[in-house]
Design a protein around this motif. Structure first.
Motif, short mmCIF file in Angstrom:
data_model
loop_
_atom_site.label_atom_id
_atom_site.label_comp_id
_atom_site.label_asym_id
_atom_site.label_seq_id
_atom_site.Cartn_x
_atom_site.Cartn_y
_atom_site.Cartn_z
N GLU A 156 44.33 -30.29 39.66
CA GLU A 156 45.48 -30.00 40.55
C GLU A 156 46.31 -28.82 40.06
OE1 GLU A 156 47.93 -33.46 41.06
OE2 GLU A 156 46.31 -34.54 42.08
N LYS A 157 46.48 -28.77 38.72
CA LYS A 157 47.34 -27.71 38.16
C LYS A 157 46.56 -26.60 37.47
CE LYS A 157 51.02 -31.05 37.29
NZ LYS A 157 51.71 -31.82 36.27
N ALA A 158 45.22 -26.73 37.48
CA ALA A 158 44.40 -25.79 36.69
C ALA A 158 44.38 -24.39 37.30
CB ALA A 158 42.98 -26.33 36.57
N LYS A 159 44.50 -23.40 36.40
CA LYS A 159 44.41 -22.01 36.86
C LYS A 159 43.13 -21.35 36.33
CE LYS A 159 49.27 -21.36 37.58
NZ LYS A 159 50.54 -21.10 36.92
N LYS A 160 42.74 -21.77 35.15
CA LYS A 160 41.53 -21.21 34.53
C LYS A 160 40.54 -22.34 34.27
CE LYS A 160 43.88 -17.80 31.60
NZ LYS A 160 43.47 -16.44 32.01
N ILE A 161 39.31 -22.14 34.70
CA ILE A 161 38.28 -23.14 34.40
C ILE A 161 37.06 -22.43 33.81
CG2 ILE A 161 37.14 -23.19 36.70
CD1 ILE A 161 37.14 -26.32 36.33
N LEU A 162 36.48 -23.08 32.81
CA LEU A 162 35.32 -22.49 32.13
C LEU A 162 34.16 -23.47 32.21
CD1 LEU A 162 33.77 -20.66 30.01
CD2 LEU A 162 35.00 -21.94 28.23
N ILE A 163 33.02 -23.00 32.70
CA ILE A 163 31.80 -23.82 32.61
C ILE A 163 30.92 -23.21 31.53
CG2 ILE A 163 29.70 -24.61 33.79
CD1 ILE A 163 31.16 -24.73 36.38
N ILE A 164 30.47 -24.04 30.60
CA ILE A 164 29.52 -23.57 29.59
C ILE A 164 28.14 -23.99 30.06
CG2 ILE A 164 28.87 -23.57 27.16
CD1 ILE A 164 31.74 -24.44 26.50
N GLY A 165 27.34 -23.01 30.46
CA GLY A 165 26.05 -23.27 31.10
C GLY A 165 24.97 -23.73 30.12
N ASP A 166 23.88 -24.21 30.73
CA ASP A 166 22.75 -24.69 29.92
C ASP A 166 21.48 -23.92 30.33
OD1 ASP A 166 21.15 -26.15 28.23
OD2 ASP A 166 21.26 -28.02 29.34
N ASN A 167 20.65 -24.51 31.15
CA ASN A 167 19.35 -23.89 31.45
C ASN A 167 19.37 -22.92 32.62
OD1 ASN A 167 18.15 -25.68 29.50
ND2 ASN A 167 18.38 -27.29 31.04
N ALA A 168 18.44 -21.96 32.59
CA ALA A 168 18.21 -21.09 33.74
C ALA A 168 17.66 -21.95 34.87
CB ALA A 168 17.23 -19.98 33.37
N GLY A 169 18.14 -21.72 36.08
CA GLY A 169 17.72 -22.55 37.22
C GLY A 169 18.85 -23.53 37.53
N GLU A 170 19.24 -24.27 36.52
CA GLU A 170 20.42 -25.15 36.59
C GLU A 170 21.64 -24.32 37.02
OE1 GLU A 170 20.78 -27.36 32.97
OE2 GLU A 170 22.84 -27.98 33.36
N THR A 171 21.63 -23.06 36.63
CA THR A 171 22.68 -22.10 36.98
C THR A 171 22.98 -22.06 38.48
OG1 THR A 171 20.80 -20.58 36.79
CG2 THR A 171 22.44 -20.49 35.04
N VAL A 172 21.92 -22.17 39.30
CA VAL A 172 22.11 -22.12 40.75
C VAL A 172 22.84 -23.38 41.23
CG1 VAL A 172 20.89 -22.00 42.98
CG2 VAL A 172 20.02 -20.71 41.01
N PHE A 173 22.53 -24.50 40.60
CA PHE A 173 23.21 -25.76 40.92
C PHE A 173 24.68 -25.68 40.51
CE2 PHE A 173 19.67 -28.85 41.79
CZ PHE A 173 18.63 -27.94 41.68
N ASP A 174 24.92 -24.99 39.38
CA ASP A 174 26.29 -24.83 38.90
C ASP A 174 27.10 -23.93 39.83
OD1 ASP A 174 25.57 -26.37 36.75
OD2 ASP A 174 25.19 -24.67 35.41
N LYS A 175 26.40 -23.01 40.48
CA LYS A 175 27.07 -22.12 41.43
C LYS A 175 27.70 -22.95 42.56
CE LYS A 175 26.39 -18.00 44.21
NZ LYS A 175 25.77 -17.75 45.51
N ILE A 176 26.94 -23.96 43.00
CA ILE A 176 27.44 -24.84 44.06
C ILE A 176 28.70 -25.57 43.60
CG2 ILE A 176 26.88 -26.93 45.41
CD1 ILE A 176 24.01 -25.78 45.61
N LEU A 177 28.72 -25.99 42.36
CA LEU A 177 29.92 -26.63 41.81
C LEU A 177 31.08 -25.64 41.76
CD1 LEU A 177 31.57 -28.82 40.38
CD2 LEU A 177 30.43 -28.19 38.24
N LEU A 178 30.81 -24.44 41.24
CA LEU A 178 31.87 -23.43 41.13
C LEU A 178 32.48 -23.11 42.50
CD1 LEU A 178 30.32 -21.07 38.45
CD2 LEU A 178 32.64 -22.01 38.35
#
Lengths: 282, 282
Positions: free
Chosen positions: B147-169
């Motif tokens: 609710e109050k967050a201004k900065k968020i950091l995702i620390i990624g793991d595998n290639a391919g999973e990255t596309v799934f993380d894009k959906i989250l972002l």
């Protein structure tokens, strides 16, 4: 069967599990794993998996100062199996092809590895396993040889499984029946004491292979075992360790009876893991 | 999370599988396993599993003379994942709690490990996995911070999973979004190139952790990463390697998002393997 690279991580995992079964000491667990790593480093010294297994499992004896660390586990397995004896005999007596199902019962005994099952679990598991047919079964060849066979030798595997093998031996109408076990305790493999405890003397002559590894090493075998091995009309080799030791032997009266639990053996036989096989050599 | 004895056989098995993915040479496979045995012998040198993983997987680079042995596997994984993007977005748009399911999609991306799935297999697998709820999900805490967050950091793991993380972002309504990847290729972990290839620059600022191990080592991290790590209102750490590196860090704005594939991590978290978790640190 030659030792494969896949065996190395598997042995390390096995010895860690085995060690934890007999001691809670982290210090001993670390020492055993460190020595085991030294042993697998020299993997090229070992021709078959059981030769390496003997070295690695010897560490448990060494560091726990116990010549038979699996004694209690073996006793429990035999007790559990004996409690199932009447149930299995009852099942067998309902079958048309009793020989097929006696072989199957003996193969199912192979799930008793490490004696991890409680009475209830084992019973539940066995009813399920009994319904599965062999994925490979050279029964025809076996029946043909059996017609004229006078001497039969079963090379046993685990304690507990021995009781299941007794049911098979009782179905074999052959003059002389021999049941071979390990000379000294190694993992949960059956020894003379375990074989007597399982009642195998009531239906066969119990002998020692002379070997102290979880399989067969001909350089170690007793004269008595070698004579019986050479003169037997049929040999039934139980379990993976004996398969690994004998699968390259040129002898067309050996039948391997086992549950396939390891992917390397699965590939060698050409049948997936978790299947039962009764396979004629050659 | 500290390196456990159980990690040693597991690393040996992993490196054998990894080696076979990139070379058929038995000679190279033997050399790598022999050197890997030398490395695990000194396991006490390594504090966390990713530190040992870096050493062991470095052998594949060394002996195959290839700084990025998983390049093709990574490219294939990203391609397969991109082909699923519209399907996943469609699924997400049908859900009531989109944030929950976006997190779930990101967690499911974690099955893309080693890029072993074909398009068809992955699609079949994902439909099944999508139906499973998280076994542990600290969504309430996350929503509160968000609710109050201004900065968020995702620390990624595998290639391919990255596309799934894009959906989250894309679902996270936050001013500044950062996606951190490995500095150099290590196993199939995503690098800057893989992150751009996955389109993550369209919805976040891609940065490097500065690390070359399959996790985080603070001694290696870039100044830029450390600043973002320290200033972020929320950090989402993806996968097992990052969990192993960060699970002992005292910081209550880290959320671990992963599929549990390993029994040691399962025990550490207290949730069985094959489950999905979204767990707040502490």
């Amino acid at each position: 069967m030659k030792l494969q690279l896949d065996c190395l991580p598997c042995f390390l995992r096995q010895i860690l599990e085995a060690t934890r079964k007999v001691t809670n000491s982290i210090e001993i667990q670390e020492k055993i794993i460190e020595d085991a790593i030294e042993i697998i480093k020299n993997y090229k010294k070992y021709k078959t998996p059981p030769e390496l297994a003997r070295e690695i499992h010897g560490l448990v004896k060494l560091y726990t100062n116990n010549p038979d660390p699996y004694k209690d586990i073996k006793k429990q397995s035999i007790k559990t199996a004996k409690n199932l004896y009447n149930f299995l005999k009852g099942f067998l007596n309902q079958q048309k092809d009793k020989l097929y199902w006696a072989l199957k019962i003996s193969a199912i005994g192979n799930v008793l590895d490490y004696g991890v099952y409680s009475q209830v679990e084992l019973e539940k598991n066995i009813e399920k396993e009994l319904k599965k047919d062999f994925a490979l079964c050279d029964l025809k060849d076996f029946k043909k040889l059996l017609e004229k066979a006078k001497k039969i030798l079963i090379i046993g595997d685990n304690a507990g499984e021995t009781v299941f093998d007794k049911i098979l031996l009782e179905e074999l109408k052959v003059n002389e029946k021999f049941y071979a076990v390990k000379e000294t305790p190694i993992i949960n493999d059956a020894t003379l004491e375990d074989a007597y405890d399982s009642g195998l003397h009531e239906c066969s002559r119990i002998i020692s292979t002379g070997c102290s590894l979880p399989g067969i090493d001909f350089k170690e075998c007793s004269q008595e075992f070698l004579e019986i091995f050479n003169k037997a009309d049929i040999i039934i080799s139980k379990g993976q360790g004996n398969y690994e030791s004998l699968s390259e032997i040129k002898k067309d009266n050996i039948f391997f009876l086992l549950k396939i639990k390891c992917p390397v053996i699965a590939q060698h036989i050409g049948i997936d893991t978790n299947n039962y096989v009764f396979k004629k050599q050659g």
